[in-house]
Design a protein around this motif. Structure first.
Motif, short mmCIF file in Angstrom:
data_model
loop_
_atom_site.label_atom_id
_atom_site.label_comp_id
_atom_site.label_asym_id
_atom_site.label_seq_id
_atom_site.Cartn_x
_atom_site.Cartn_y
_atom_site.Cartn_z
N UNK A 1 0.83 -1.21 0.00
CA UNK A 1 0.00 0.00 0.00
C UNK A 1 0.86 1.26 0.00
N UNK A 2 1.80 1.34 0.93
CA UNK A 2 2.62 2.55 1.07
C UNK A 2 3.55 2.77 -0.12
N UNK A 3 4.12 1.72 -0.62
CA UNK A 3 5.19 1.85 -1.60
C UNK A 3 4.67 2.06 -3.02
N UNK A 4 3.38 2.19 -3.16
CA UNK A 4 2.75 2.56 -4.43
C UNK A 4 1.96 3.86 -4.20
N UNK A 5 2.61 5.01 -4.37
CA UNK A 5 1.98 6.29 -4.02
C UNK A 5 0.62 6.51 -4.65
N UNK A 6 0.39 5.96 -5.83
CA UNK A 6 -0.92 6.16 -6.47
C UNK A 6 -2.04 5.53 -5.64
N UNK A 7 -1.76 4.42 -4.97
CA UNK A 7 -2.73 3.82 -4.07
C UNK A 7 -2.76 4.55 -2.73
#
Length: 362
Positions: free
Chosen positions: A313-319
């Motif tokens: 979750x965190x490491x995909x800024x778009x999410x």
């Protein structure tokens, strides 16, 4: 002329590796200067045909065939083999201009296979090196834990290629050196974009540092670290200070899964998840982005899947910017492992629900 092979073990043994090995490039330049024939070897076959083989790796978990390490013509090294006890390179190699063309043929082959030039940006466009080495923090998990101070390492001219657009700095704690201002002004004077790949120490920031850093021609996000919940108050103060000078994204590495008490028991695993979530909450509040980094022993945790889910979750800024952790889990589907992991943790620890529903910028 000697026939010499150089193996970047991380490039051979990892699925994704988007940054060149600086040691390999320095070794290549050093040997080419002596008139030797250099090959970037992409496997471990037929190594006995070379008069010398250099093998380097950065990451501990990169696999290397055990039998290779006993070859008489092999020299190997790097943090991936020795971690904090890696022997230094000879001076004449350490302070040699890197061979920025070592990877050219491999890049061409990869592009012919369908990859884009953008995927090799660091290989093609960056001058790479250290202005300083070392740190004084003594973090027990860090490869630099044996240092007592930050030391000057190389002049910028030692690794700067005027034809390359970006300067990628690997310094461990740049602002920890008393000459930081002189070096930062020199970077600015090049007119090139630059970045500190390893991140900067947010706890050291002052007004002068912020004014110069945040007005620089910086490449990408400004990156710092928030590894210890004990630093929460100082991190908050420094973010407030930074926000006086920039509205650009601030990214924080959030290290987790490391028990400073050395127990790694169930009490630690429970507390560590909550401390990670609390750090994420603080960063959310100030519109900063967490990047979760897990110590290898997280695999032993009864909440292994929770670590994975939070990191995804965190490491995909778009999410991360658009949805809460709970919404992210639901997006994966209520039958997914992600949803199940988080649900099980919340049932065991109902207080986690508060963090699941926090929203970036909310």
């Amino acid at each position: 002329m000697k026939k010499i092979a150089i193996i970047d073990a991380d490039l051979v043994g990892r699925k994704r590796h988007r940054f060149p090995n600086l040691v390999c490039m320095k070794l290549s330049a050093f040997e080419k200067e002596k008139g030797n024939d250099i090959e970037l070897k992409m496997d471990y076959k037929d190594l006995n045909q070379y008069e010398k083989v250099y093998l380097a790796k950065v990451f501990l978990d990169t696999p290397v065939p055990e039998e290779v390490l006993s070859l008489p013509n092999l020299t190997y090294g790097g943090t991936g083999f020795f971690y904090d006890k890696a022997p230094p390179l000879p001076y004449e190699i350490e302070h040699h201009m890197p061979d920025y063309h070592l990877y050219d043929d491999w890049i061409s082959q990869e592009i012919m296979k369908g990859k884009t030039k953008k995927e090799f940006n660091e290989y093609i466009n960056s001058s790479i090196g250290y202005l300083t080495r070392g740190c004084f923090r003594h973090c027990p998990f860090c490869v630099n834990k044996n240092y007592n101070q930050v030391e000057r390492h190389s002049p910028l001219s030692e690794f700067l290629d005027p034809k390359r657009k970006v300067i990628s700095l690997l310094d461990d704690n740049f602002f920890g050196h008393p000459d930081w201002k002189e070096m930062l002004l020199e970077l600015r004077a090049t007119g090139k974009s630059f970045k500190f790949k390893q991140g900067l120490d947010e706890r050291l920031l002052n007004d002068e540092m912020c004014e110069l850093l945040f007005s620089s021609k910086y490449a990408g996000d400004f990156t710092f670290a928030f590894d210890n919940i004990q630093d929460a108050r100082v991190i908050e103060r420094k973010i407030v200070l930074a926000r006086k000078y920039t509205d650009r994204p601030l990214k924080f590495y959030c290290f987790c899964g490391f028990d400073r008490a050395g127990k790694w028991d169930r009490e630690f695993w429970n507390r560590d998840i909550f401390e990670l979530l609390y750090r994420i909450e603080i960063l959310m509040k100030f519109h900063c982005l967490p990047y979760v980094m897990r110590f290898a022993r997280y695999e032993e945790s009864p909440w292994r899947g929770v670590y994975i889910s939070i990191a995804r979750w965190c490491n995909q800024p778009n999410f991360f910017k658009k949805m809460t952790l709970r919404e992210f889990a639901k997006l994966n589907g209520e039958q997914s492992a992600c949803y199940r992991y988080l649900d099980e943790f919340e049932k065991a620890h109902p207080a986690a629900g508060y963090f699941y529903d926090l929203r970036y910028g909310g």
